[in-house]
Design a protein around this motif. Structure first.
Motif, PDB file in Angstrom:
ATOM      1  N   GLU A  95       0.834  -1.211   0.000  1.00  6.38           N
ATOM      2  CA  GLU A  95       0.000   0.000   0.000  1.00  6.38           C
ATOM      3  C   GLU A  95       0.868   1.261   0.000  1.00  6.38           C
ATOM      4  OE1 GLU A  95      -3.959  -1.566   2.432  1.00  6.38           O
ATOM      5  OE2 GLU A  95      -2.310  -0.607   3.506  1.00  6.38           O
ATOM      6  N   ARG A  96       1.875   1.263   0.844  1.00  9.31           N
ATOM      7  CA  ARG A  96       2.751   2.433   0.952  1.00  9.31           C
ATOM      8  C   ARG A  96       3.453   2.721  -0.386  1.00  9.31           C
ATOM      9  NH1 ARG A  96       4.599   5.579   4.820  1.00  9.31           N
ATOM     10  NH2 ARG A  96       6.694   6.487   4.697  1.00  9.31           N
ATOM     11  N   PHE A  97       3.959   1.682  -1.005  1.00 11.27           N
ATOM     12  CA  PHE A  97       4.629   1.836  -2.309  1.00 11.27           C
ATOM     13  C   PHE A  97       3.666   2.423  -3.341  1.00 11.27           C
ATOM     14  CE2 PHE A  97       5.618   0.289  -6.547  1.00 11.27           C
ATOM     15  CZ  PHE A  97       6.972   0.553  -6.677  1.00 11.27           C
ATOM     16  N   VAL A  98       2.458   1.872  -3.389  1.00 13.41           N
ATOM     17  CA  VAL A  98       1.476   2.300  -4.384  1.00 13.41           C
ATOM     18  C   VAL A  98       0.984   3.720  -4.111  1.00 13.41           C
ATOM     19  CG1 VAL A  98      -0.849   1.867  -5.301  1.00 13.41           C
ATOM     20  CG2 VAL A  98       0.743  -0.044  -4.971  1.00 13.41           C
ATOM     21  N   LEU A  99       0.628   4.009  -2.870  1.00  6.27           N
ATOM     22  CA  LEU A  99       0.077   5.321  -2.531  1.00  6.27           C
ATOM     23  C   LEU A  99       1.061   6.454  -2.815  1.00  6.27           C
ATOM     24  CD1 LEU A  99      -1.760   4.428   0.807  1.00  6.27           C
ATOM     25  CD2 LEU A  99      -2.830   5.020  -1.379  1.00  6.27           C
ATOM     26  N   LYS A 100       2.347   6.178  -2.692  1.00  9.61           N
ATOM     27  CA  LYS A 100       3.363   7.193  -2.985  1.00  9.61           C
ATOM     28  C   LYS A 100       3.393   7.562  -4.464  1.00  9.61           C
ATOM     29  CE  LYS A 100       6.851   6.508   0.638  1.00  9.61           C
ATOM     30  NZ  LYS A 100       8.249   6.076   0.892  1.00  9.61           N
ATOM     31  N   ARG A 101       2.912   6.663  -5.318  1.00  9.57           N
ATOM     32  CA  ARG A 101       3.082   6.828  -6.762  1.00  9.57           C
ATOM     33  C   ARG A 101       1.767   6.973  -7.533  1.00  9.57           C
ATOM     34  NH1 ARG A 101       6.714   3.993  -4.204  1.00  9.57           N
ATOM     35  NH2 ARG A 101       8.919   4.146  -4.787  1.00  9.57           N
ATOM     36  N   LEU A 102       0.639   6.895  -6.836  1.00 11.19           N
ATOM     37  CA  LEU A 102      -0.665   6.981  -7.497  1.00 11.19           C
ATOM     38  C   LEU A 102      -0.953   8.371  -8.056  1.00 11.19           C
ATOM     39  CD1 LEU A 102      -3.393   5.206  -5.333  1.00 11.19           C
ATOM     40  CD2 LEU A 102      -2.532   4.511  -7.561  1.00 11.19           C
ATOM     41  N   LYS A 103      -1.699   8.402  -9.159  1.00  9.55           N
ATOM     42  CA  LYS A 103      -2.292   9.659  -9.611  1.00  9.55           C
ATOM     43  C   LYS A 103      -3.492   9.991  -8.734  1.00  9.55           C
ATOM     44  CE  LYS A 103      -4.788  11.818 -13.456  1.00  9.55           C
ATOM     45  NZ  LYS A 103      -4.081  13.113 -13.392  1.00  9.55           N
ATOM     46  N   ALA A 104      -4.340   8.954  -8.469  1.00  7.72           N
ATOM     47  CA  ALA A 104      -5.531   9.180  -7.649  1.00  7.72           C
ATOM     48  C   ALA A 104      -6.015   7.866  -7.058  1.00  7.72           C
ATOM     49  CB  ALA A 104      -6.641   9.817  -8.474  1.00  7.72           C
ATOM     50  N   LEU A 105      -6.691   7.952  -5.919  1.00  8.23           N
ATOM     51  CA  LEU A 105      -7.290   6.804  -5.248  1.00  8.23           C
ATOM     52  C   LEU A 105      -8.798   6.986  -5.217  1.00  8.23           C
ATOM     53  CD1 LEU A 105      -7.001   4.215  -3.414  1.00  8.23           C
ATOM     54  CD2 LEU A 105      -6.972   5.798  -1.469  1.00  8.23           C
ATOM     55  N   CYS A 106      -9.524   6.030  -5.780  1.00 11.14           N
ATOM     56  CA  CYS A 106     -10.991   6.041  -5.721  1.00 11.14           C
ATOM     57  C   CYS A 106     -11.419   5.126  -4.578  1.00 11.14           C
ATOM     58  CB  CYS A 106     -11.596   5.533  -7.036  1.00 11.14           C
ATOM     59  SG  CYS A 106     -11.137   6.481  -8.487  1.00 11.14           S
ATOM     60  N   THR A 107     -12.061   5.691  -3.587  1.00 16.70           N
ATOM     61  CA  THR A 107     -12.515   4.889  -2.453  1.00 16.70           C
ATOM     62  C   THR A 107     -13.723   5.582  -1.829  1.00 16.70           C
ATOM     63  OG1 THR A 107     -11.791   3.738  -0.434  1.00 16.70           O
ATOM     64  CG2 THR A 107     -10.991   5.997  -0.747  1.00 16.70           C
ATOM     65  N   THR A 108     -14.275   5.005  -0.794  1.00 19.23           N
ATOM     66  CA  THR A 108     -15.437   5.602  -0.147  1.00 19.23           C
ATOM     67  C   THR A 108     -14.995   6.383   1.086  1.00 19.23           C
ATOM     68  OG1 THR A 108     -15.821   3.700   1.288  1.00 19.23           O
ATOM     69  CG2 THR A 108     -16.858   3.664  -0.883  1.00 19.23           C
ATOM     70  N   PRO A 109     -15.770   7.382   1.515  1.00 17.97           N
ATOM     71  CA  PRO A 109     -15.407   8.133   2.720  1.00 17.97           C
ATOM     72  C   PRO A 109     -15.219   7.222   3.933  1.00 17.97           C
ATOM     73  CG  PRO A 109     -17.164   9.259   1.535  1.00 17.97           C
ATOM     74  CD  PRO A 109     -16.976   7.928   0.865  1.00 17.97           C
ATOM     75  N   ASP A 110     -16.030   6.186   4.003  1.00 15.03           N
ATOM     76  CA  ASP A 110     -15.961   5.241   5.127  1.00 15.03           C
ATOM     77  C   ASP A 110     -14.620   4.517   5.147  1.00 15.03           C
ATOM     78  OD1 ASP A 110     -16.938   3.450   7.216  1.00 15.03           O
ATOM     79  OD2 ASP A 110     -17.038   1.948   5.643  1.00 15.03           O
ATOM     80  N   VAL A 111     -14.221   3.937   4.016  1.00 15.11           N
ATOM     81  CA  VAL A 111     -12.949   3.209   3.927  1.00 15.11           C
ATOM     82  C   VAL A 111     -11.778   4.174   4.087  1.00 15.11           C
ATOM     83  CG1 VAL A 111     -11.456   1.870   2.388  1.00 15.11           C
ATOM     84  CG2 VAL A 111     -13.894   1.340   2.547  1.00 15.11           C
ATOM     85  N   LEU A 112     -11.919   5.379   3.538  1.00 15.35           N
ATOM     86  CA  LEU A 112     -10.857   6.374   3.626  1.00 15.35           C
ATOM     87  C   LEU A 112     -10.530   6.711   5.077  1.00 15.35           C
ATOM     88  CD1 LEU A 112      -9.062   8.328   1.955  1.00 15.35           C
ATOM     89  CD2 LEU A 112     -10.891  10.023   2.218  1.00 15.35           C
ATOM     90  N   SER A 113     -11.551   7.008   5.867  1.00 14.27           N
ATOM     91  CA  SER A 113     -11.321   7.421   7.255  1.00 14.27           C
ATOM     92  C   SER A 113     -10.975   6.241   8.152  1.00 14.27           C
ATOM     93  CB  SER A 113     -12.559   8.150   7.798  1.00 14.27           C
ATOM     94  OG  SER A 113     -13.682   7.283   7.786  1.00 14.27           O
ATOM     95  N   ARG A 114     -11.658   5.123   7.951  1.00 13.11           N
ATOM     96  CA  ARG A 114     -11.490   3.988   8.863  1.00 13.11           C
ATOM     97  C   ARG A 114     -10.244   3.167   8.557  1.00 13.11           C
ATOM     98  NH1 ARG A 114     -13.613  -0.877   7.924  1.00 13.11           N
ATOM     99  NH2 ARG A 114     -15.059  -0.008   6.389  1.00 13.11           N
ATOM    100  N   TYR A 115      -9.826   3.158   7.304  1.00 16.21           N
ATOM    101  CA  TYR A 115      -8.735   2.272   6.904  1.00 16.21           C
ATOM    102  C   TYR A 115      -7.471   3.037   6.501  1.00 16.21           C
ATOM    103  CZ  TYR A 115      -6.387  -1.612   4.536  1.00 16.21           C
ATOM    104  OH  TYR A 115      -5.482  -2.569   4.153  1.00 16.21           O
ATOM    105  N   PHE A 116      -7.562   3.828   5.434  1.00 12.61           N
ATOM    106  CA  PHE A 116      -6.347   4.441   4.895  1.00 12.61           C
ATOM    107  C   PHE A 116      -5.734   5.482   5.829  1.00 12.61           C
ATOM    108  CE2 PHE A 116      -8.089   2.735   0.894  1.00 12.61           C
ATOM    109  CZ  PHE A 116      -6.960   2.064   0.457  1.00 12.61           C
ATOM    110  N   PHE A 117      -6.545   6.333   6.424  1.00 14.14           N
ATOM    111  CA  PHE A 117      -5.984   7.346   7.310  1.00 14.14           C
ATOM    112  C   PHE A 117      -5.425   6.744   8.594  1.00 14.14           C
ATOM    113  CE2 PHE A 117      -8.043  10.745   4.806  1.00 14.14           C
ATOM    114  CZ  PHE A 117      -6.986  11.644   4.791  1.00 14.14           C
ATOM    115  N   SER A 118      -5.971   5.609   9.022  1.00 15.98           N
ATOM    116  CA  SER A 118      -5.435   4.971  10.231  1.00 15.98           C
ATOM    117  C   SER A 118      -4.127   4.238   9.953  1.00 15.98           C
ATOM    118  CB  SER A 118      -6.461   3.999  10.820  1.00 15.98           C
ATOM    119  OG  SER A 118      -6.700   2.927   9.931  1.00 15.98           O
ATOM    120  N   ARG A 119      -3.957   3.731   8.713  1.00 13.65           N
ATOM    121  CA  ARG A 119      -2.751   2.969   8.361  1.00 13.65           C
ATOM    122  C   ARG A 119      -1.626   3.849   7.794  1.00 13.65           C
ATOM    123  NH1 ARG A 119      -3.319  -2.724   7.609  1.00 13.65           N
ATOM    124  NH2 ARG A 119      -2.085  -2.795   5.683  1.00 13.65           N
ATOM    125  N   HIS A 120      -2.016   4.907   7.067  1.00 14.96           N
ATOM    126  CA  HIS A 120      -1.024   5.753   6.400  1.00 14.96           C
ATOM    127  C   HIS A 120      -1.379   7.228   6.588  1.00 14.96           C
ATOM    128  CE1 HIS A 120       0.244   2.028   4.373  1.00 14.96           C
ATOM    129  NE2 HIS A 120      -1.031   1.822   4.106  1.00 14.96           N
TER     130      HIS A 120
END
Length: 358
Positions: A121-146
């Motif tokens: 995830e860290r490798f990919v997120l550093k290089r993405l143009k954009a991430l399509c996800t839901t507000p729920d997954v964004l706050s509960r998952y991605f912001f807590s991990r990265h």
């Protein structure tokens, strides 16, 4: 690329409709006329893990031009593309976090997988143009991990598939009920989706049993197939739950009729992204009662569109369904249909085009 057949069909059909250049890397989508270059990774749909291994083997030999946009469905699929092709711009969809799959693995094994996936995830997120996800997954998952990394990632808060509002629409109800041997006065509860543990259809059977005993709902139609079907049928027989109908897979052309003959769509999933069935139901004038997953709480912002049940209690779910069923049907049809106008294929695809061009 990747799984989520409905999502990829939506992208391919809309790009072709507009004459945009597109090619598809993945598994053959037989229901989509192919007027675009196709690069097969495997011959038929299989587990995402097997697809990932085959994609890794093929990725070094794929050809991309500088600045080409590659739209992938899972972060895992973005990894080999970005590893071997730094010159592309990757838009990645992540509708279901890895944690949703924890129950499929022994605890010790999941800890190892989770550790490795954190680095992917860290490798990919550093290089993405954009991430399509839901507000729920964004706050509960991605912001807590990265947390630090997510401050720099361009986020598109949707993984939704556009709805064909001409196909999914409000129809004459009585003739449809007659066609399927239901009477106009019966109350019908509907589930549409994969029969998998994460969907918690066994919970919905308990809810229906309670509603049926109170004579608040007459029938429960279950549309879809999957690993849980036999177990759910055994539960129905063992518990003596009457009037449960397992219809299996229903074609897309017949699905609008199914939505129109029902009184409420129910969803009790542990996790979701942007569930298409919720949008399809609303387009057909059908209210929805659901757990608070994905973007469902944002969609069901009007009581005439349905209700979100924050708890996992059978009685709370049953009470929410009963309240929705008591609402005047004509008003429900009208409000649900109006809400669905936000989810047209054209509107959602135009959002993606703006994302590509940003």
């Amino acid at each position: 690329m990747g799984g989520a057949v409905g999502y990829m069909q939506f992208l391919l059909e809309e790009t072709q409709k507009r004459g945009l250049p597109v090619r598809f890397i993945g598994v053959e989508l037989l229901s989509t006329p192919r007027d675009y270059p196709f690069i097969p990774i495997q011959k038929k749909s299989d587990s995402w893990q097997k697809f990932l291994v085959k994609l890794f083997l093929r990725a070094p030999f794929l050809k991309f031009v500088r600045g080409e946009i590659v739209h992938v469905f899972r972060i895992a699929y973005a990894f080999p593309i970005l590893l071997f092709h730094r010159q592309v711009k990757v838009v990645c969809v992540s509708a279901e976090p890895l944690a949703a799959a924890a129950h499929r693995y022994p605890h010790w094994l999941f800890k190892i997988i989770d550790y490795l996936f954190w680095h992917v995830e860290r490798f990919v997120l550093k290089r993405l143009k954009a991430l399509c996800t839901t507000p729920d997954v964004l706050s509960r998952y991605f912001f807590s991990r990265h947390p630090a990394l997510m401050k720099t990632v361009l986020v598109h808060p949707s993984t939704a598939v556009g709805i064909d509002l001409q196909q999914f629409t409000v129809l004459e109800r009585i003739p449809i009920r007659e066609k399927y041997n239901f009477t106009p006065d019966q109350k019908i509860m509907l589930f549409v989706g994969r029969l998998a543990p994460v969907k918690r259809v066994d919970f919905l059977l308990k809810v229906f049993k309670q509603l049926h005993e109170k004579e608040q709902v007459s029938h429960f139609i279950i549309v879809g197939d999957g690993e849980e079907r036999e177990r759910l049928q055994r539960i129905t027989e063992k518990e003596g739950i009457p009037a449960v109908h397992f219809w299996g897979e229903v074609s897309k052309t017949k699905l609008p009729e199914v939505y129109n003959l029902a009184d409420v769509l129910v969803l009790a999933s542990e996790t979701e992204g942007n569930p298409t069935v919720v949008r399809e139901a609303l387009a057909c004038g059908l209210p929805v009662v659901s757990t608070a997953v994905g973007d469902v709480p944002e969609i069901l912002d009007n009581p005439y569109c349905g209700a979100v049940v924050p708890s996992r209690d059978v009685s709370d779910f049953q009470e929410a369904i009963a309240k929705v069923l008591a609402l005047p049907r004509e008003k429900v049809n009208s409000v649900c249909r109006k809400k669905a106008m936000d989810f047209s294929r054209e509107a959602l695809f135009e959002e993606l085009v703006r994302l590509y061009n940003s």
